[in-house]
Design an enzyme around this catalytic site. Sequence first.
Site, PDB file in Angstrom:
ATOM      1  N   LYS A  71       0.853  -1.199   0.000  1.00 45.05           N
ATOM      2  CA  LYS A  71       0.000   0.000   0.000  1.00 45.05           C
ATOM      3  C   LYS A  71       0.876   1.233   0.000  1.00 45.05           C
ATOM      4  O   LYS A  71       1.810   1.354   0.783  1.00 45.05           O
ATOM      5  CB  LYS A  71      -0.892   0.018   1.262  1.00 45.05           C
ATOM      6  CG  LYS A  71      -1.808   1.219   1.339  1.00 45.05           C
ATOM      7  CD  LYS A  71      -3.053   1.020   0.504  1.00 45.05           C
ATOM      8  CE  LYS A  71      -3.884   2.273   0.329  1.00 45.05           C
ATOM      9  NZ  LYS A  71      -3.517   3.056  -0.886  1.00 45.05           N
ATOM     10  N   LYS A  95       5.560   2.889   8.029  1.00 45.26           N
ATOM     11  CA  LYS A  95       4.398   3.694   8.424  1.00 45.26           C
ATOM     12  C   LYS A  95       3.167   2.806   8.619  1.00 45.26           C
ATOM     13  O   LYS A  95       2.449   2.935   9.605  1.00 45.26           O
ATOM     14  CB  LYS A  95       4.138   4.730   7.325  1.00 45.26           C
ATOM     15  CG  LYS A  95       3.176   5.833   7.703  1.00 45.26           C
ATOM     16  CD  LYS A  95       2.854   6.753   6.511  1.00 45.26           C
ATOM     17  CE  LYS A  95       4.096   7.388   5.913  1.00 45.26           C
ATOM     18  NZ  LYS A  95       3.751   8.376   4.851  1.00 45.26           N
ATOM     19  N   LYS A 107       5.140   1.899  -3.303  1.00 44.61           N
ATOM     20  CA  LYS A 107       5.050   3.285  -3.789  1.00 44.61           C
ATOM     21  C   LYS A 107       5.258   3.278  -5.290  1.00 44.61           C
ATOM     22  O   LYS A 107       6.030   2.467  -5.817  1.00 44.61           O
ATOM     23  CB  LYS A 107       6.138   4.136  -3.135  1.00 44.61           C
ATOM     24  CG  LYS A 107       5.929   5.621  -3.264  1.00 44.61           C
ATOM     25  CD  LYS A 107       4.913   6.090  -2.236  1.00 44.61           C
ATOM     26  CE  LYS A 107       5.024   7.537  -1.907  1.00 44.61           C
ATOM     27  NZ  LYS A 107       4.463   7.818  -0.581  1.00 44.61           N
ATOM     28  N   THR A 191      -4.388  13.663   5.486  1.00 40.79           N
ATOM     29  CA  THR A 191      -2.980  13.760   5.895  1.00 40.79           C
ATOM     30  C   THR A 191      -2.776  15.028   6.718  1.00 40.79           C
ATOM     31  O   THR A 191      -2.176  14.996   7.800  1.00 40.79           O
ATOM     32  CB  THR A 191      -2.054  13.739   4.661  1.00 40.79           C
ATOM     33  OG1 THR A 191      -2.453  12.670   3.817  1.00 40.79           O
ATOM     34  CG2 THR A 191      -0.602  13.544   5.070  1.00 40.79           C
ATOM     35  N   ASN A 222      -1.388  19.541  -0.778  1.00 41.06           N
ATOM     36  CA  ASN A 222      -2.445  18.789  -0.100  1.00 41.06           C
ATOM     37  C   ASN A 222      -2.172  18.634   1.396  1.00 41.06           C
ATOM     38  O   ASN A 222      -3.081  18.718   2.213  1.00 41.06           O
ATOM     39  CB  ASN A 222      -2.638  17.424  -0.761  1.00 41.06           C
ATOM     40  CG  ASN A 222      -3.758  16.639  -0.096  1.00 41.06           C
ATOM     41  OD1 ASN A 222      -3.516  15.811   0.781  1.00 41.06           O
ATOM     42  ND2 ASN A 222      -4.993  16.946  -0.453  1.00 41.06           N
ATOM     43  N   SER A 351      -6.934   5.971   3.830  1.00 43.19           N
ATOM     44  CA  SER A 351      -6.985   5.083   2.661  1.00 43.19           C
ATOM     45  C   SER A 351      -7.415   3.679   3.093  1.00 43.19           C
ATOM     46  O   SER A 351      -8.193   3.005   2.410  1.00 43.19           O
ATOM     47  CB  SER A 351      -5.615   4.997   1.978  1.00 43.19           C
ATOM     48  OG  SER A 351      -5.441   6.070   1.080  1.00 43.19           O
TER      49      SER A 351
HETATM   50  N1  GLU Z   1       1.108   9.046  -0.147  1.00 39.00           N
HETATM   51  C1  GLU Z   1       0.668   8.695   1.174  1.00 39.00           C
HETATM   52  C2  GLU Z   1       1.851   8.625   2.130  1.00 39.00           C
HETATM   53  O1  GLU Z   1       2.976   8.969   1.809  1.00 39.00           O
HETATM   54  C3  GLU Z   1      -0.106   7.403   1.246  1.00 39.00           C
HETATM   55  C4  GLU Z   1      -0.904   7.077   0.046  1.00 39.00           C
HETATM   56  C5  GLU Z   1      -2.026   6.085   0.280  1.00 39.00           C
HETATM   57  O2  GLU Z   1      -3.005   6.496   0.835  1.00 39.00           O
HETATM   58  O3  GLU Z   1      -1.862   4.926  -0.093  1.00 39.00           O
HETATM   59  O4  GLU Z   1       1.674   8.243   3.256  1.00 39.00           O
END
Ligand code: GLU
Length: 422
Positions: A71, A95, A107, A191, A222, A351
Amino acid sequence: MSTSSATMLENTLVNLRRSIELGRFPDTLYKVLSKPERAVIASIPVRMDDGRIEVFEAYRVQHCSVLGPYKGGVRFHPNVTLEDDIALATIMTLKNSLANLPYGGGKGAVRVDQRSLSRRELEELSRGYVRAFYPVLGELLDIPGPDAGTDPQVMAWMVDECCKMSCRPSPASFTGKPVELGGDPVRLYATGFGCAVVTKLAAEEFLGSSKNSTLAIQGFGNVGSWHAYWASKMGFKVIAISDIGGTIFDPNGIDVEKALQIARESGTVRNYPAEQHFNDTKMALFVEADVVAADALENQITRENAQKVKAKLVIEGANAPVTPEAEKILTERGVTVIPDILANAGGVITSYFEWAQNIQRWSWGEEETRSRLTRFMEYNFNRVKERWKTLKLERGNVTLRDAALVTALERIYAAMKLRGWL
Ligand code: GLU
Protein backbone atom coordinates in the site's frame (compact mmCIF):
# COMPACT_ATOMS: atom_id res chain seq x y z
CA MET A 1 27.44 8.49 7.28
CA SER A 2 25.09 10.55 5.22
CA THR A 3 25.92 13.99 3.87
CA SER A 4 23.50 16.63 2.71
CA SER A 5 24.02 15.36 -0.79
CA ALA A 6 23.02 11.86 0.36
CA THR A 7 19.98 10.48 -1.40
CA MET A 8 16.67 9.88 0.31
CA LEU A 9 17.35 6.13 0.09
CA GLU A 10 20.73 6.47 1.79
CA ASN A 11 19.13 8.53 4.54
CA THR A 12 16.27 6.05 4.93
CA LEU A 13 18.76 3.21 5.30
CA VAL A 14 20.77 5.16 7.91
CA ASN A 15 17.59 5.49 9.99
CA LEU A 16 16.67 1.84 9.41
CA ARG A 17 20.09 0.54 10.44
CA ARG A 18 20.14 2.70 13.55
CA SER A 19 16.72 1.49 14.72
CA ILE A 20 17.57 -2.15 14.00
CA GLU A 21 20.64 -1.79 16.21
CA LEU A 22 18.76 0.14 18.90
CA GLY A 23 15.95 -2.41 18.98
CA ARG A 24 18.53 -5.23 19.07
CA PHE A 25 17.00 -6.92 16.05
CA PRO A 26 19.17 -9.38 14.11
CA ASP A 27 21.14 -8.03 11.19
CA THR A 28 19.15 -10.24 8.81
CA LEU A 29 16.19 -7.93 9.35
CA TYR A 30 18.25 -5.12 7.88
CA LYS A 31 19.33 -7.36 5.03
CA VAL A 32 15.72 -8.13 4.13
CA LEU A 33 14.29 -4.62 4.60
CA SER A 34 17.10 -2.72 2.89
CA LYS A 35 15.93 -4.11 -0.48
CA PRO A 36 12.43 -4.09 -1.99
CA GLU A 37 10.74 -7.40 -2.75
CA ARG A 38 10.01 -6.19 -6.29
CA ALA A 39 10.62 -3.05 -8.33
CA VAL A 40 9.03 -2.67 -11.74
CA ILE A 41 10.03 -0.04 -14.31
CA ALA A 42 7.79 0.85 -17.22
CA SER A 43 7.76 3.28 -20.12
CA ILE A 44 4.42 4.93 -20.71
CA PRO A 45 3.85 6.39 -24.17
CA VAL A 46 1.41 9.30 -24.33
CA ARG A 47 0.18 11.00 -27.48
CA MET A 48 0.53 14.70 -26.70
CA ASP A 49 -1.95 17.32 -27.87
CA ASP A 50 0.39 18.37 -30.70
CA GLY A 51 0.47 14.81 -32.06
CA ARG A 52 3.95 13.92 -30.77
CA ILE A 53 4.49 10.75 -28.73
CA GLU A 54 6.18 11.40 -25.39
CA VAL A 55 7.45 8.46 -23.32
CA PHE A 56 7.41 8.76 -19.53
CA GLU A 57 9.44 6.61 -17.15
CA ALA A 58 7.36 5.06 -14.39
CA TYR A 59 7.91 2.83 -11.36
CA ARG A 60 6.04 0.66 -8.92
CA VAL A 61 8.06 -0.52 -5.96
CA GLN A 62 6.69 -3.31 -3.75
CA HIS A 63 8.84 -3.17 -0.69
CA CYS A 64 7.52 -5.67 1.84
CA SER A 65 4.36 -7.79 2.03
CA VAL A 66 4.79 -9.54 5.36
CA LEU A 67 1.87 -7.63 6.90
CA GLY A 68 -0.47 -7.68 3.90
CA PRO A 69 -0.91 -6.26 0.40
CA TYR A 70 1.44 -3.46 -0.65
CA LYS A 71 0.00 0.00 0.00
CA GLY A 72 1.28 3.43 -0.94
CA GLY A 73 0.76 6.35 -3.25
CA VAL A 74 1.75 7.24 -6.80
CA ARG A 75 3.90 10.36 -7.15
CA PHE A 76 4.03 12.48 -10.30
CA HIS A 77 7.19 14.58 -10.11
CA PRO A 78 9.83 15.63 -12.66
CA ASN A 79 12.83 14.70 -10.50
CA VAL A 80 11.69 11.44 -8.93
CA THR A 81 14.04 8.46 -9.40
CA LEU A 82 13.66 4.72 -8.93
CA GLU A 83 15.93 5.07 -5.91
CA ASP A 84 13.62 7.69 -4.39
CA ASP A 85 10.69 5.42 -5.03
CA ILE A 86 12.42 2.58 -3.18
CA ALA A 87 13.02 4.91 -0.22
CA LEU A 88 9.39 6.04 -0.22
CA ALA A 89 8.15 2.42 -0.41
CA THR A 90 10.40 1.51 2.52
CA ILE A 91 8.93 4.38 4.53
CA MET A 92 5.43 3.08 3.68
CA THR A 93 6.26 -0.40 5.06
CA LEU A 94 7.29 1.20 8.35
CA LYS A 95 4.40 3.69 8.42
CA ASN A 96 1.77 1.03 7.76
CA SER A 97 3.23 -1.23 10.41
CA LEU A 98 3.36 1.54 13.01
CA ALA A 99 -0.30 2.41 12.34
CA ASN A 100 -1.28 -1.25 12.79
CA LEU A 101 -2.73 -1.44 9.27
CA PRO A 102 -3.03 -4.83 7.54
CA TYR A 103 -0.65 -3.65 4.80
CA GLY A 104 2.88 -3.92 3.55
CA GLY A 105 4.55 -0.98 1.86
CA GLY A 106 4.69 0.12 -1.75
CA LYS A 107 5.05 3.29 -3.79
CA GLY A 108 4.78 4.33 -7.40
CA ALA A 109 6.07 7.25 -9.40
CA VAL A 110 6.18 8.82 -12.83
CA ARG A 111 8.92 11.21 -13.88
CA VAL A 112 6.77 14.03 -15.14
CA ASP A 113 5.97 17.66 -14.44
CA GLN A 114 2.23 17.08 -14.34
CA ARG A 115 1.55 20.84 -14.35
CA SER A 116 2.91 21.01 -17.89
CA LEU A 117 0.35 18.45 -19.18
CA SER A 118 -3.09 19.23 -20.52
CA ARG A 119 -6.01 17.52 -18.82
CA ARG A 120 -6.26 15.01 -21.67
CA GLU A 121 -2.54 14.22 -21.52
CA LEU A 122 -2.76 13.75 -17.75
CA GLU A 123 -5.67 11.35 -18.21
CA GLU A 124 -3.73 9.36 -20.82
CA LEU A 125 -0.73 9.14 -18.51
CA SER A 126 -2.84 8.05 -15.51
CA ARG A 127 -4.57 5.34 -17.54
CA GLY A 128 -1.21 4.33 -19.04
CA TYR A 129 0.17 3.86 -15.52
CA VAL A 130 -2.54 1.31 -14.75
CA ARG A 131 -2.05 -0.54 -18.05
CA ALA A 132 1.70 -0.71 -17.42
CA PHE A 133 1.46 -2.15 -13.90
CA TYR A 134 -1.88 -3.99 -14.10
CA PRO A 135 -0.35 -7.47 -13.59
CA VAL A 136 1.09 -6.51 -10.20
CA LEU A 137 -1.81 -4.37 -8.90
CA GLY A 138 -5.12 -5.31 -7.24
CA GLU A 139 -7.21 -4.86 -4.12
CA LEU A 140 -5.59 -7.86 -2.42
CA LEU A 141 -2.14 -7.41 -3.97
CA ASP A 142 -1.08 -3.75 -4.26
CA ILE A 143 -3.38 -0.78 -3.70
CA PRO A 144 -2.10 2.60 -4.97
CA GLY A 145 -3.34 5.87 -3.51
CA PRO A 146 -2.45 9.54 -4.05
CA ASP A 147 0.88 11.22 -3.31
CA ALA A 148 2.57 14.47 -4.41
CA GLY A 149 1.30 15.48 -7.86
CA THR A 150 -1.71 13.12 -7.93
CA ASP A 151 -5.26 13.85 -6.77
CA PRO A 152 -8.79 12.36 -6.69
CA GLN A 153 -9.25 12.96 -10.45
CA VAL A 154 -6.10 10.99 -11.23
CA MET A 155 -7.27 8.19 -8.95
CA ALA A 156 -10.67 8.25 -10.71
CA TRP A 157 -9.03 7.68 -14.11
CA MET A 158 -6.84 4.96 -12.63
CA VAL A 159 -9.69 3.06 -11.00
CA ASP A 160 -11.76 3.39 -14.17
CA GLU A 161 -8.97 1.96 -16.30
CA CYS A 162 -8.56 -0.91 -13.85
CA CYS A 163 -12.31 -1.68 -13.92
CA LYS A 164 -12.30 -1.64 -17.73
CA MET A 165 -9.34 -4.01 -17.88
CA SER A 166 -10.79 -6.47 -15.38
CA CYS A 167 -14.37 -6.11 -16.70
CA ARG A 168 -15.68 -5.81 -13.15
CA PRO A 169 -16.12 -3.05 -10.59
CA SER A 170 -13.15 -2.95 -8.23
CA PRO A 171 -13.36 0.24 -6.17
CA ALA A 172 -11.05 -1.17 -3.48
CA SER A 173 -8.12 -1.45 -5.91
CA PHE A 174 -7.30 2.30 -5.54
CA THR A 175 -7.85 4.77 -2.71
CA GLY A 176 -8.14 8.54 -2.59
CA LYS A 177 -10.95 8.40 -5.15
CA PRO A 178 -13.64 11.08 -5.49
CA VAL A 179 -16.58 10.48 -3.13
CA GLU A 180 -18.89 9.65 -6.06
CA LEU A 181 -16.66 6.68 -6.95
CA GLY A 182 -16.45 5.27 -3.42
CA GLY A 183 -13.85 7.64 -2.03
CA ASP A 184 -13.95 8.48 1.65
CA PRO A 185 -14.93 12.14 2.19
CA VAL A 186 -12.13 12.58 4.75
CA ARG A 187 -9.34 11.21 2.53
CA LEU A 188 -8.79 14.51 0.69
CA TYR A 189 -7.76 16.32 3.86
CA ALA A 190 -6.77 13.32 5.98
CA THR A 191 -2.98 13.76 5.89
CA GLY A 192 -3.17 17.42 6.94
CA PHE A 193 -5.88 16.70 9.50
CA GLY A 194 -3.80 13.89 11.02
CA CYS A 195 -0.77 16.20 11.10
CA ALA A 196 -2.84 18.78 12.97
CA VAL A 197 -3.99 16.21 15.55
CA VAL A 198 -0.37 15.15 16.11
CA THR A 199 0.84 18.78 16.19
CA LYS A 200 -1.62 19.49 18.98
CA LEU A 201 -0.64 16.42 20.99
CA ALA A 202 3.07 17.15 20.50
CA ALA A 203 2.70 20.81 21.48
CA GLU A 204 0.85 19.80 24.64
CA GLU A 205 3.50 17.18 25.47
CA PHE A 206 6.68 19.06 24.55
CA LEU A 207 5.77 22.76 24.81
CA GLY A 208 3.29 22.54 27.68
CA SER A 209 0.30 23.82 25.70
CA SER A 210 -1.06 24.20 22.20
CA LYS A 211 -3.41 27.12 22.81
CA ASN A 212 -2.28 30.09 20.68
CA SER A 213 1.04 28.42 19.92
CA THR A 214 2.53 29.79 16.73
CA LEU A 215 2.93 27.49 13.73
CA ALA A 216 4.91 27.97 10.50
CA ILE A 217 4.30 25.67 7.56
CA GLN A 218 6.56 24.95 4.59
CA GLY A 219 4.49 23.55 1.72
CA PHE A 220 0.93 24.54 0.86
CA GLY A 221 -0.12 21.55 -1.23
CA ASN A 222 -2.44 18.79 -0.10
CA VAL A 223 -0.61 18.23 3.20
CA GLY A 224 0.39 21.77 4.21
CA SER A 225 -2.84 23.52 3.26
CA TRP A 226 -5.04 21.15 5.27
CA HIS A 227 -2.51 21.05 8.11
CA ALA A 228 -2.75 24.85 8.33
CA TYR A 229 -6.55 24.78 8.08
CA TRP A 230 -7.13 22.19 10.80
CA ALA A 231 -4.38 23.43 13.11
CA SER A 232 -5.88 26.92 13.05
CA LYS A 233 -9.30 25.40 13.88
CA MET A 234 -7.62 23.61 16.81
CA GLY A 235 -6.30 26.89 18.25
CA PHE A 236 -2.86 27.35 16.64
CA LYS A 237 -1.84 30.71 15.24
CA VAL A 238 -0.41 30.14 11.74
CA ILE A 239 2.21 32.87 11.23
CA ALA A 240 4.17 31.74 8.15
CA ILE A 241 3.46 29.73 5.02
CA SER A 242 5.86 28.87 2.19
CA ASP A 243 5.00 27.50 -1.23
CA ILE A 244 6.64 27.46 -4.68
CA GLY A 245 6.09 31.24 -4.99
CA GLY A 246 7.89 32.18 -1.73
CA THR A 247 7.01 32.76 1.91
CA ILE A 248 4.46 34.91 3.69
CA PHE A 249 5.02 35.91 7.32
CA ASP A 250 2.63 37.67 9.66
CA PRO A 251 3.19 37.61 13.42
CA ASN A 252 -0.45 38.63 13.97
CA GLY A 253 -1.63 35.41 12.33
CA ILE A 254 -2.61 34.44 8.80
CA ASP A 255 -6.24 33.97 7.82
CA VAL A 256 -5.78 30.43 6.50
CA GLU A 257 -9.05 30.24 4.58
CA LYS A 258 -8.24 33.48 2.79
CA ALA A 259 -4.70 32.25 2.07
CA LEU A 260 -6.14 29.02 0.65
CA GLN A 261 -8.49 30.93 -1.62
CA ILE A 262 -5.70 33.21 -2.86
CA ALA A 263 -3.37 30.27 -3.47
CA ARG A 264 -6.11 28.41 -5.34
CA GLU A 265 -6.96 31.37 -7.54
CA SER A 266 -3.48 32.76 -8.23
CA GLY A 267 -1.31 29.64 -7.99
CA THR A 268 0.68 30.82 -4.95
CA VAL A 269 0.11 31.95 -1.39
CA ARG A 270 2.63 34.72 -2.11
CA ASN A 271 -0.20 37.01 -3.18
CA TYR A 272 -1.71 37.04 0.32
CA PRO A 273 -1.41 40.52 1.88
CA ALA A 274 0.94 39.52 4.73
CA GLU A 275 3.19 41.76 6.78
CA GLN A 276 6.32 40.32 5.18
CA HIS A 277 7.11 38.43 1.98
CA PHE A 278 10.27 36.45 1.15
CA ASN A 279 11.39 34.85 -2.09
CA ASP A 280 12.85 31.92 -0.17
CA THR A 281 10.53 28.88 -0.42
CA LYS A 282 12.03 27.39 2.74
CA MET A 283 11.81 30.49 4.93
CA ALA A 284 8.84 29.19 6.99
CA LEU A 285 11.19 26.60 8.47
CA PHE A 286 13.44 29.28 9.94
CA VAL A 287 11.08 31.91 11.34
CA GLU A 288 10.53 32.57 15.03
CA ALA A 289 7.66 30.14 15.76
CA ASP A 290 6.84 27.57 18.45
CA VAL A 291 6.30 24.82 15.90
CA VAL A 292 7.43 24.41 12.29
CA ALA A 293 6.01 21.88 9.87
CA ALA A 294 8.02 20.55 6.93
CA ASP A 295 5.09 19.66 4.66
CA ALA A 296 6.71 20.00 1.22
CA LEU A 297 9.16 17.33 0.09
CA GLU A 298 12.17 15.32 1.31
CA ASN A 299 15.62 16.67 2.27
CA GLN A 300 14.53 20.17 3.31
CA ILE A 301 16.19 20.49 6.73
CA THR A 302 19.79 19.45 6.19
CA ARG A 303 23.21 19.67 7.86
CA GLU A 304 23.66 23.08 6.22
CA ASN A 305 20.54 24.78 7.54
CA ALA A 306 19.54 22.86 10.71
CA GLN A 307 21.16 25.55 12.89
CA LYS A 308 18.73 28.09 11.46
CA VAL A 309 15.63 26.34 12.85
CA LYS A 310 14.36 28.46 15.75
CA ALA A 311 11.32 26.40 16.75
CA LYS A 312 11.40 23.85 19.56
CA LEU A 313 9.21 21.39 17.68
CA VAL A 314 9.45 20.17 14.06
CA ILE A 315 6.62 18.18 12.46
CA GLU A 316 7.46 16.03 9.41
CA GLY A 317 4.31 16.36 7.31
CA ALA A 318 6.23 15.32 4.19
CA ASN A 319 8.17 12.08 3.91
CA ALA A 320 11.82 12.40 5.00
CA PRO A 321 12.10 16.23 5.06
CA VAL A 322 14.69 16.12 7.89
CA THR A 323 17.95 14.34 7.04
CA PRO A 324 19.63 12.15 9.70
CA GLU A 325 22.48 14.63 10.06
CA ALA A 326 20.07 17.52 10.50
CA GLU A 327 18.12 15.53 13.07
CA LYS A 328 21.29 14.97 15.07
CA ILE A 329 21.97 18.72 15.13
CA LEU A 330 18.36 19.50 16.07
CA THR A 331 18.33 16.88 18.84
CA GLU A 332 21.55 18.25 20.32
CA ARG A 333 19.96 21.69 20.35
CA GLY A 334 16.92 20.35 22.20
CA VAL A 335 14.54 20.48 19.23
CA THR A 336 12.01 17.64 19.09
CA VAL A 337 11.21 16.10 15.69
CA ILE A 338 7.91 14.28 15.19
CA PRO A 339 8.80 11.71 12.52
CA ASP A 340 6.97 11.28 9.21
CA ILE A 341 5.77 7.73 9.84
CA LEU A 342 3.85 9.03 12.86
CA ALA A 343 2.97 12.60 11.82
CA ASN A 344 1.70 12.06 8.28
CA ALA A 345 0.09 8.62 8.65
CA GLY A 346 -3.43 10.09 8.53
CA GLY A 347 -3.48 9.80 4.74
CA VAL A 348 -2.80 6.11 4.51
CA ILE A 349 -4.92 5.35 7.59
CA THR A 350 -7.89 6.95 5.84
CA SER A 351 -6.99 5.08 2.66
CA TYR A 352 -7.31 1.93 4.75
CA PHE A 353 -10.74 3.10 5.95
CA GLU A 354 -11.74 3.76 2.34
CA TRP A 355 -10.53 0.31 1.23
CA ALA A 356 -12.31 -1.43 4.12
CA GLN A 357 -15.58 0.40 3.34
CA ASN A 358 -15.27 -0.41 -0.39
CA ILE A 359 -14.76 -4.11 0.33
CA GLN A 360 -17.84 -4.11 2.58
CA ARG A 361 -19.84 -1.93 0.15
CA TRP A 362 -20.40 0.33 3.15
CA SER A 363 -20.08 4.04 3.85
CA TRP A 364 -19.48 5.34 7.35
CA GLY A 365 -19.96 9.06 6.70
CA GLU A 366 -17.54 11.90 7.27
CA GLU A 367 -18.00 12.38 11.03
CA GLU A 368 -17.50 8.71 11.78
CA THR A 369 -14.31 8.49 9.67
CA ARG A 370 -12.89 11.64 11.19
CA SER A 371 -13.43 10.48 14.75
CA ARG A 372 -11.91 7.07 13.95
CA LEU A 373 -8.92 8.81 12.36
CA THR A 374 -8.48 11.02 15.43
CA ARG A 375 -8.49 7.92 17.64
CA PHE A 376 -5.88 6.18 15.46
CA MET A 377 -3.60 9.23 15.51
CA GLU A 378 -3.93 9.65 19.29
CA TYR A 379 -3.32 5.98 19.90
CA ASN A 380 -0.22 5.96 17.66
CA PHE A 381 1.17 9.12 19.23
CA ASN A 382 0.76 7.74 22.75
CA ARG A 383 2.25 4.37 21.80
CA VAL A 384 5.36 6.01 20.33
CA LYS A 385 5.66 8.30 23.35
CA GLU A 386 5.51 5.34 25.75
CA ARG A 387 8.01 3.33 23.68
CA TRP A 388 10.29 6.38 23.62
CA LYS A 389 10.24 6.51 27.42
CA THR A 390 11.10 2.83 27.85
CA LEU A 391 13.76 2.93 25.12
CA LYS A 392 15.35 5.96 26.77
CA LEU A 393 15.68 4.02 30.02
CA GLU A 394 17.19 1.03 28.18
CA ARG A 395 19.40 2.78 25.64
CA GLY A 396 19.92 6.40 26.72
CA ASN A 397 19.90 8.87 23.91
CA VAL A 398 16.97 8.06 21.61
CA THR A 399 14.68 10.15 19.44
CA LEU A 400 10.98 9.82 18.77
CA ARG A 401 11.94 8.57 15.30
CA ASP A 402 13.95 5.77 16.91
CA ALA A 403 10.94 4.87 19.06
CA ALA A 404 8.54 4.98 16.10
CA LEU A 405 10.83 2.84 13.94
CA VAL A 406 11.50 0.30 16.69
CA THR A 407 7.73 0.01 17.31
CA ALA A 408 7.11 -0.50 13.59
CA LEU A 409 9.93 -3.04 13.32
CA GLU A 410 8.69 -5.07 16.29
CA ARG A 411 5.51 -5.91 14.42
CA ILE A 412 7.30 -6.61 11.15
CA TYR A 413 9.91 -8.79 12.83
CA ALA A 414 7.28 -10.79 14.73
CA ALA A 415 5.32 -11.38 11.52
CA MET A 416 8.45 -12.46 9.63
CA LYS A 417 9.38 -14.93 12.35
CA LEU A 418 5.86 -16.35 12.55
CA ARG A 419 5.77 -16.83 8.80
CA GLY A 420 9.17 -18.46 8.80
CA TRP A 421 10.90 -15.75 6.75
CA LEU A 422 13.69 -15.23 9.30
N1 GLU B 1 1.11 9.05 -0.15
C1 GLU B 1 0.67 8.70 1.17
C2 GLU B 1 1.85 8.63 2.13
O1 GLU B 1 2.98 8.97 1.81
C3 GLU B 1 -0.11 7.40 1.25
C4 GLU B 1 -0.90 7.08 0.05
C5 GLU B 1 -2.03 6.08 0.28
O2 GLU B 1 -3.01 6.50 0.84
O3 GLU B 1 -1.86 4.93 -0.09
O4 GLU B 1 1.67 8.24 3.26
